[in-house]
Enzyme design. Sequence first.
Site, PDB file in Angstrom:
ATOM      1  N   TYR A 172      -7.682   8.289   7.883  1.00 41.60           N
ATOM      2  CA  TYR A 172      -6.302   8.291   7.372  1.00 41.60           C
ATOM      3  C   TYR A 172      -5.789   9.722   7.224  1.00 41.60           C
ATOM      4  O   TYR A 172      -4.714  10.067   7.726  1.00 41.60           O
ATOM      5  CB  TYR A 172      -6.286   7.573   6.025  1.00 41.60           C
ATOM      6  CG  TYR A 172      -4.918   7.405   5.403  1.00 41.60           C
ATOM      7  CD1 TYR A 172      -3.991   6.504   5.929  1.00 41.60           C
ATOM      8  CD2 TYR A 172      -4.560   8.124   4.262  1.00 41.60           C
ATOM      9  CE1 TYR A 172      -2.745   6.329   5.329  1.00 41.60           C
ATOM     10  CE2 TYR A 172      -3.325   7.959   3.663  1.00 41.60           C
ATOM     11  CZ  TYR A 172      -2.422   7.053   4.194  1.00 41.60           C
ATOM     12  OH  TYR A 172      -1.188   6.884   3.599  1.00 41.60           O
TER      13      TYR A 172
ATOM     14  N   GLN B 219      -9.979  12.228 -13.040  1.00 42.19           N
ATOM     15  CA  GLN B 219      -9.190  12.590 -11.845  1.00 42.19           C
ATOM     16  C   GLN B 219      -7.729  12.205 -12.090  1.00 42.19           C
ATOM     17  O   GLN B 219      -7.452  11.265 -12.837  1.00 42.19           O
ATOM     18  CB  GLN B 219      -9.750  11.907 -10.579  1.00 42.19           C
ATOM     19  CG  GLN B 219      -9.529  10.411 -10.439  1.00 42.19           C
ATOM     20  CD  GLN B 219     -10.613   9.566 -11.097  1.00 42.19           C
ATOM     21  OE1 GLN B 219     -11.177   9.950 -12.111  1.00 42.19           O
ATOM     22  NE2 GLN B 219     -10.885   8.384 -10.555  1.00 42.19           N
TER      23      GLN B 219
HETATM   24  P1  NAD Z   1       1.622  -1.166   3.627  1.00 44.94           P
HETATM   25  O1  NAD Z   1       0.226  -1.371   4.077  1.00 44.94           O
HETATM   26  O2  NAD Z   1       2.175  -2.074   2.585  1.00 44.94           O
HETATM   27  O3  NAD Z   1       2.629  -1.219   4.870  1.00 44.94           O
HETATM   28  C1  NAD Z   1       2.275  -0.829   6.162  1.00 44.94           C
HETATM   29  C2  NAD Z   1       2.957  -1.774   7.136  1.00 44.94           C
HETATM   30  O4  NAD Z   1       2.645  -1.361   8.467  1.00 44.94           O
HETATM   31  C3  NAD Z   1       2.499  -3.219   6.996  1.00 44.94           C
HETATM   32  O5  NAD Z   1       3.597  -4.092   7.021  1.00 44.94           O
HETATM   33  C4  NAD Z   1       1.603  -3.424   8.219  1.00 44.94           C
HETATM   34  O6  NAD Z   1       1.542  -4.771   8.632  1.00 44.94           O
HETATM   35  C5  NAD Z   1       2.291  -2.512   9.216  1.00 44.94           C
HETATM   36  N1  NAD Z   1       1.398  -2.105  10.300  1.00 44.94           N
HETATM   37  C6  NAD Z   1       0.147  -1.586  10.192  1.00 44.94           C
HETATM   38  N2  NAD Z   1      -0.376  -1.363  11.402  1.00 44.94           N
HETATM   39  C7  NAD Z   1       0.573  -1.713  12.313  1.00 44.94           C
HETATM   40  C8  NAD Z   1       0.629  -1.715  13.726  1.00 44.94           C
HETATM   41  N3  NAD Z   1      -0.400  -1.299  14.465  1.00 44.94           N
HETATM   42  N4  NAD Z   1       1.765  -2.142  14.325  1.00 44.94           N
HETATM   43  C9  NAD Z   1       2.816  -2.578  13.594  1.00 44.94           C
HETATM   44  N5  NAD Z   1       2.804  -2.603  12.235  1.00 44.94           N
HETATM   45  C10 NAD Z   1       1.700  -2.185  11.612  1.00 44.94           C
HETATM   46  O7  NAD Z   1       1.732   0.349   3.161  1.00 44.94           O
HETATM   47  P2  NAD Z   1       2.884   1.096   2.344  1.00 44.94           P
HETATM   48  O8  NAD Z   1       2.348   1.408   1.006  1.00 44.94           O
HETATM   49  O9  NAD Z   1       4.147   0.351   2.461  1.00 44.94           O
HETATM   50  O10 NAD Z   1       2.971   2.453   3.161  1.00 44.94           O
HETATM   51  C11 NAD Z   1       3.968   2.648   4.149  1.00 44.94           C
HETATM   52  C12 NAD Z   1       3.804   4.032   4.759  1.00 44.94           C
HETATM   53  O11 NAD Z   1       3.931   5.035   3.738  1.00 44.94           O
HETATM   54  C13 NAD Z   1       2.455   4.254   5.435  1.00 44.94           C
HETATM   55  O12 NAD Z   1       2.655   4.996   6.616  1.00 44.94           O
HETATM   56  C14 NAD Z   1       1.690   5.076   4.432  1.00 44.94           C
HETATM   57  O13 NAD Z   1       0.736   5.904   5.044  1.00 44.94           O
HETATM   58  C15 NAD Z   1       2.789   5.868   3.751  1.00 44.94           C
HETATM   59  N6  NAD Z   1       2.394   6.245   2.378  1.00 44.94           N
HETATM   60  C16 NAD Z   1       2.395   5.325   1.376  1.00 44.94           C
HETATM   61  C17 NAD Z   1       1.980   5.712   0.121  1.00 44.94           C
HETATM   62  C18 NAD Z   1       1.963   4.734  -1.035  1.00 44.94           C
HETATM   63  O14 NAD Z   1       1.562   5.111  -2.145  1.00 44.94           O
HETATM   64  N7  NAD Z   1       2.393   3.502  -0.862  1.00 44.94           N
HETATM   65  C19 NAD Z   1       1.543   7.012  -0.130  1.00 44.94           C
HETATM   66  C20 NAD Z   1       1.547   7.915   0.931  1.00 44.94           C
HETATM   67  C21 NAD Z   1       1.982   7.532   2.180  1.00 44.94           C
HETATM   68  N1  UDP Z   2      -9.153   3.958  -9.030  1.00 43.45           N
HETATM   69  C1  UDP Z   2      -9.751   3.491 -10.177  1.00 43.45           C
HETATM   70  N2  UDP Z   2      -9.886   2.142 -10.333  1.00 43.45           N
HETATM   71  C2  UDP Z   2      -9.419   1.255  -9.414  1.00 43.45           C
HETATM   72  C3  UDP Z   2      -8.788   1.742  -8.248  1.00 43.45           C
HETATM   73  C4  UDP Z   2      -8.678   3.113  -8.072  1.00 43.45           C
HETATM   74  O1  UDP Z   2     -10.179   4.256 -11.045  1.00 43.45           O
HETATM   75  O2  UDP Z   2      -9.569   0.036  -9.646  1.00 43.45           O
HETATM   76  C5  UDP Z   2      -8.978   5.421  -8.883  1.00 43.45           C
HETATM   77  C6  UDP Z   2      -9.415   6.002  -7.543  1.00 43.45           C
HETATM   78  O3  UDP Z   2     -10.784   6.336  -7.571  1.00 43.45           O
HETATM   79  C7  UDP Z   2      -8.521   7.219  -7.435  1.00 43.45           C
HETATM   80  C8  UDP Z   2      -7.229   6.794  -8.137  1.00 43.45           C
HETATM   81  O4  UDP Z   2      -7.584   5.679  -8.945  1.00 43.45           O
HETATM   82  O5  UDP Z   2      -9.084   8.302  -8.160  1.00 43.45           O
HETATM   83  C9  UDP Z   2      -6.127   6.385  -7.179  1.00 43.45           C
HETATM   84  O6  UDP Z   2      -6.648   5.458  -6.279  1.00 43.45           O
HETATM   85  P1  UDP Z   2      -5.763   4.708  -5.196  1.00 43.45           P
HETATM   86  O7  UDP Z   2      -6.704   3.915  -4.360  1.00 43.45           O
HETATM   87  O8  UDP Z   2      -4.664   3.983  -5.856  1.00 43.45           O
HETATM   88  O9  UDP Z   2      -5.074   5.858  -4.344  1.00 43.45           O
HETATM   89  P2  UDP Z   2      -5.576   7.255  -3.729  1.00 43.45           P
HETATM   90  O10 UDP Z   2      -7.006   7.495  -4.060  1.00 43.45           O
HETATM   91  O11 UDP Z   2      -5.351   7.111  -2.280  1.00 43.45           O
HETATM   92  O12 UDP Z   2      -4.687   8.263  -4.371  1.00 43.45           O
END
Ligand code: NAD
Ligand code: UDP
Length: 322
Positions: free
Chosen positions: A143, A207
């Site tokens: 990722y 963290q």
């Molecule tokens: P999510 O998993 O809910 O949504 C991702 C969507 O992409 C889903 O609908 C999935 O079906 C679709 N998808 C995945 N692979 C695909 C493919 N090969 N072809 C077509 N569709 C596909 O995730 P989200 O939380 O909504 O995140 C959306 C975007 O924002 C992502 O790119 C993610 O990396 C980025 N992002 C999200 C967060 C967060 O906290 N939610 C943080 C940082 C970055």
């Molecule tokens: N985490 C936790 N308990 C849970 C899920 C996640 O303590 O049940 C912690 C995880 O180890 C991380 C933080 O919460 O330190 C955020 O995790 P998340 O998976 O939401 O996102 P990311 O690590 O990608 O920021």
Amino acid sequence: MRILVTGGAGFVGSHLIDRLMTDGHEVICLDNFYTGHKRNILRWLNHPRFELIHHDITDPIRLEVEQIYHMACPASPVHYQYDPIKTVKINVMGTLNMLGLAKRVHARFLLASTSEVYGDPTVHPQREDYRGNVNPIGIRSCYDEGKRIAETLTFDYHRQNSVDIRVARIFNTYGPRMLENDGRVVSNFVIQALQDIPLTVYGDGSQTRSFCYVSDLVEGLMRLMNRAYIGPVNLGNPDEYTILELATVVQKLVNPKVKIEFAPLPEDDPRRRRPDTTKALTWLSWQPTVPLQQGLKLTVEDFRERLLVSSPKNHLSSTPTP
Ligand code: NAD
Ligand code: UDP
């Protein structure tokens, strides 16, 4: 405007589509339902300005659009680690295909990148000029490195082919429609509290993360798309919490009697994370407006409703159901 949202059936994408549809745009949602769900976009399915295309972005597609929000990619650690090779393909081949489309039809292209490009940061808070501390061979690399190469591709298409680009680095975002089984900390804690199961704090809970409510993020993404600054720009809430603090907040809000228990810290889990949002404020006049308590209340209501209509046994499974 005719706008493509890849990953539009997912958590963030579907909230973005709600805003774009409400603003009167024509919206195409491209999704293969890997982690997204039709229920997230159900209300628009028969709308004349809305089109749903079931398609995997690792295969090319031809469409006529003016803007592309490229959101498609599994975002939770449980989901992106489920099939790491697919995660890399989505970020590399999927982003290449969408950039190729943007180039062909002269569409503006916004990449949903992530704070994970900073890895386990040695600089705090994280500014956009920090180049990060990423393990290239760890379990989060598919990722982290996937998004880093997606950023590289986006800037190379800009330099080499004059594609009009925007890059958002999204920090942890939460809200209604997060998947019940995606293992993210907010969804886990809320479901555990609602079901009176101990909240699982990984490591000692020291963290930190910063949590942005989804409507704030969507506002930031739309401002970035429609203003002149190309980024990369951090979009996130600068209020920083330890994970143990977050557990206490959820406990107080949802279920004061629920216990907190400690579990092993996952490999390469970043120690501290908080966005420096100076650029977003300067270039987009953007800052988050929804405080954690308020956003959590809205999220809890959504999960409470969903838990009422489904079996509790289905929640908190450690594997996704792509
Ligand atoms: P999510 O998993 O809910 O949504 C991702 C969507 O992409 C889903 O609908 C999935 O079906 C679709 N998808 C995945 N692979 C695909 C493919 N090969 N072809 C077509 N569709 C596909 O995730 P989200 O939380 O909504 O995140 C959306 C975007 O924002 C992502 O790119 C993610 O990396 C980025 N992002 C999200 C967060 C967060 O906290 N939610 C943080 C940082 C970055
Ligand atoms: N985490 C936790 N308990 C849970 C899920 C996640 O303590 O049940 C912690 C995880 O180890 C991380 C933080 O919460 O330190 C955020 O995790 P998340 O998976 O939401 O996102 P990311 O690590 O990608 O920021």
